[in-house]
Structures are given as structure tokens and as C-alpha cells.
Design an enzyme around this catalytic site. Structure first.
Site, mmCIF file in Angstrom:
data_model
loop_
_atom_site.group_PDB
_atom_site.id
_atom_site.type_symbol
_atom_site.label_atom_id
_atom_site.label_comp_id
_atom_site.label_asym_id
_atom_site.label_seq_id
_atom_site.Cartn_x
_atom_site.Cartn_y
_atom_site.Cartn_z
ATOM 1 N N LYS A 180 -56.445 73.003 49.220
ATOM 2 C CA LYS A 180 -56.735 74.426 49.444
ATOM 3 C C LYS A 180 -56.241 75.246 48.251
ATOM 4 O O LYS A 180 -56.925 76.151 47.783
ATOM 5 C CB LYS A 180 -56.091 74.898 50.760
ATOM 6 C CG LYS A 180 -56.846 74.357 51.969
ATOM 7 C CD LYS A 180 -56.121 74.539 53.280
ATOM 8 C CE LYS A 180 -56.890 73.790 54.379
ATOM 9 N NZ LYS A 180 -56.215 73.777 55.668
ATOM 10 N N GLN A 233 -50.977 75.757 58.285
ATOM 11 C CA GLN A 233 -51.530 74.397 58.341
ATOM 12 C C GLN A 233 -51.131 73.721 59.659
ATOM 13 O O GLN A 233 -49.956 73.679 60.006
ATOM 14 C CB GLN A 233 -51.020 73.583 57.135
ATOM 15 C CG GLN A 233 -51.600 72.189 57.028
ATOM 16 C CD GLN A 233 -53.122 72.183 56.810
ATOM 17 O OE1 GLN A 233 -53.645 72.956 56.025
ATOM 18 N NE2 GLN A 233 -53.804 71.321 57.532
ATOM 19 N N ASP A 241 -58.840 81.230 59.246
ATOM 20 C CA ASP A 241 -59.213 79.989 59.946
ATOM 21 C C ASP A 241 -60.109 80.277 61.156
ATOM 22 O O ASP A 241 -60.725 79.364 61.705
ATOM 23 C CB ASP A 241 -57.948 79.255 60.425
ATOM 24 C CG ASP A 241 -57.606 78.057 59.557
ATOM 25 O OD1 ASP A 241 -58.509 77.538 58.877
ATOM 26 O OD2 ASP A 241 -56.433 77.622 59.575
#
Ligand code: NAD
Length: 278
Positions: A52, A96, A119
Site C-alpha cells: 500500500k 490493517q 476501506d
């Protein structure tokens, strides 16, 4: 002959388009910043976080890395999320997953400001997807729609069968296919006569989390098959939820693992970051 849907190539196209957009935004004096939080040092998570950060650097997005120790408390993590929510420099916040067991993932997800939830997991964004209003959408399903569209696969009016109903993949996938005017059936672990249903699919999405679960007996001749699964087989090689060798000859198009859905997830995360500023 079937088409192998090249997720690597398509994700690169998307990243290049985004790079151009970011350059234009920067020329207008707008910058983009993504905060990435990792708790603990799970090796798979470290690889994802590293990828990422690399994608951010490629596109021109600033990334702030927060690497917190395994023993971080839920309150400490929530305090950091709240601080980033209030930081006007930060456009996107990504925590995460999975988090260590002593932390309630849902509490963390719901604390991220919906405007920074790149997200797309916050209830407000999931609700927006449900009713068809604007909001961030979960990156993997969003990437699958791009794979289908950019491979010339029509969704409108097609019977789309999704195996899996998780909040991250199955449910948002089904809602997105519906938004694209597909006729959607969701299958899960309690579905009866699974193969009878999957054999009706024009587009079959496998998000089961079981290696090589889908073989040729699940698939209608000429269907498009999208494999979301990622597993390591007995030889430590990557494989999906679909038995590619057996299924591919019966399809019109299929994603491989690796190189199919996987690269799209990060490309769409970048897409969400850029949209947060646009
Ligand atoms: P999950 O375990 O949360 O969900 C699996 C779903 O499959 C469940 O809804 C369950 O009802 C269904 N299921 C399980 N057994 C079944 C059966 N026998 N018959 C029918 N349905 C059954 O998993 P997830 O988070 O949705 O992920 C699915 C897969 O996709 C995993 O392999 C995961 O690693 C992978 N994944 C890949 C990406 C990517 O970027 N490529 C992103 C997220 C997840």
C-alpha cells in the site's frame, strides 16, 4: 478459447490514471495523505501494508505509517484514530486487519470518520452503498466491477451468483452487482443445492475462503468466473477458491490467482484516496 482477465495490467492502468489525476490535483494546490495503521507484526499484514505504501509513492499520495506494538490497547488505538479523524492534513485512514484478538475490530472501524474511511467498512458507507448514495465502497468488490467492465463483460441483466456473504467481500459485491443492474443471488455456507444455483450463473464470483473449492461441476459453459480467494497450497504456491485448470476451459473469461483480483484491491484503495479529495 477463454479470456484470462489480467488484473495486473488493469490495476496498472488504473494506477496510471490516478497518477495523472493526483498530478493535476497537486497543480491546484491539493495534496492527498493516507494514514496506515498496523498493530503487531503479522507477516502477511506487513506485506500488504508495504504494498500500500509503495502504491501511494507511485501515485504521488503521501503515506503516514503507524506501526504499533502487538500489546497496544483498544483505547490507545481508538485515541490514535480519533486524532487522525481530526487532522485536516489526513484524507484517508486505513487500519490493517486482522487486529490482535484483544481489540474489537468493529469498534475501530466504526470510529474511523466515514469521510476518511477509504476501506469502505464503516456502517455509514455500507448504508450509502445499500441505498445507492455516494460513499466509499469496499476495495476488493469495487475492483472486481472494474475487472468486469474493462474486460468487456456485460453485467446488466446477467445472472450474477456470489458465493460468500462476508462484510468485506460477499455482501458489498452483491450490492455493487445489483447497482450495475445484475440479477444477483447470494450463496453461503447454509445454501442448499449450491451447484444447482452456481450452474445458472452468467457471472460467478467465488469468495468462499476455501482453496480450489469451485471445480468445473459448479460452472455453466461460457460463464465468466472471478476468483477472490487467496491461499498457499502444499507447495507454498498461491492458489484461489477456484480450481483454475479444471474450470478455465469451461468459461468465457476467468481471473487467475495470482494476478487477478489481488492487484485490484490496492488500485481501488488508491482510487478511494483520490476520490476523498476530489
Ligand atoms: P470469509 O471467511 O469472511 O467468508 C467466506 C464466506 O464463504 C462466508 O460468507 C461463508 O458463508 C461462505 N462459505 C463458506 N463455506 C461455504 C460453503 N461450503 N458453501 C458456500 N459458501 C460457503 O472470507 P472473506 O473475507 O469474504 O474472503 C474470502 C476469500 O477471499 C478468502 O480466501 C480471502 O483470503 C480472500 N480475499 C481476497 C482479497 C483480495 O484482495 N484478493 C480480499 C479479501 C479477501
Amino acid at each position: 478459447m477463454y479470456q484470462i482477465i489480467d488484473g495486473k495490467k488493469i490495476s496498472q492502468e488504473i494506477k496510471d490514471e490516478l497518477k495523472e489525476k493526483v498530478t493535476a490535483l497537486k497543480a491546484e494546490g491539493k495534496s492527498i495523505c493516507l494514514a496506515v495503521i498496523q498493530v503487531g507484526s503479522d507477516p502477511a499484514s506487513s506485506v500488504y501494508v508495504g504494498n500500500k505504501k509503495k502504491a501511494c509513492a507511485y501515485i504521488g499520495i503521501e503515506s503516514l505509517a503507524y506501526e504499533l506494538p502487538e500489546e497496544t490497547t483498544q483505547e490507545e488505538l481508538l485515541a490514535l484514530v480519533r486524532k487522525l479523524n481530526g487532522d485536516s492534513k489526513v484524507n484517508g485512514i486505513l487500519v490493517q486487519l486482522p487486529l490482535p484478538k484483544h481489540i474489537d475490530e468493529n469498534a475501530v472501524i466504526q470510529t474511523i470518520s466515514p469521510e476518511k474511511d477509504v476501506d469502505g467498512f464503516n456502517e455509514k458507507n455500507v448504508g450509502a452503498l445499500c441505498v445507492g448514495s455516494k460513499g466509499f465502497v469496499s476495495c476488493t468488490p469495487l475492483g472486481i466491477i472494474q475487472l468486469l467492465k474493462r474486460s468487456g463483460i456485460e453485467i446488466s441483466g446477467k445472472h450474477c451468483v456470489v458465493i460468500g456473504r462476508s462484510n468485506i467481500v460477499g455482501k458489498p459485491m452483491s450490492l455493487l452487482l445489483l447497482r450495475e443492474n445484475g440479477t444477483v443471488t447470494i450463496c453461503h455456507s447454509r445454501t442448499q443445492n449450491l451447484k444447482e444455483i452456481t450452474k445458472q450463473a452468467d457471472i460467478l464470483i467465488a469468495a468462499v475462503g476455501k482453496p480450489k473449492f469451485v471445480d468445473e461441476t459448479f460452472v455453466k459453459e461460457g460463464a465468466a468466473v472471478i476468483d477472490v480467494g487467496i491461499h498457499r497450497n502444499e507447495n507454498n504456491k498461491l492458489c484461489g477458491d477456484v480450481d483454475f485448470e479444471k474450470v478455465a476451459p469451461h468459461t468465457s473469461a476467468i481471473t487467475p490467482v495470482p494476478g487477478g483480483v489481488g492487484p485490484m484491491t490496492i488500485a481501488m484503495l488508491m482510487y478511494n484516496c483520490v476520490s476523498s479529495v476530489e
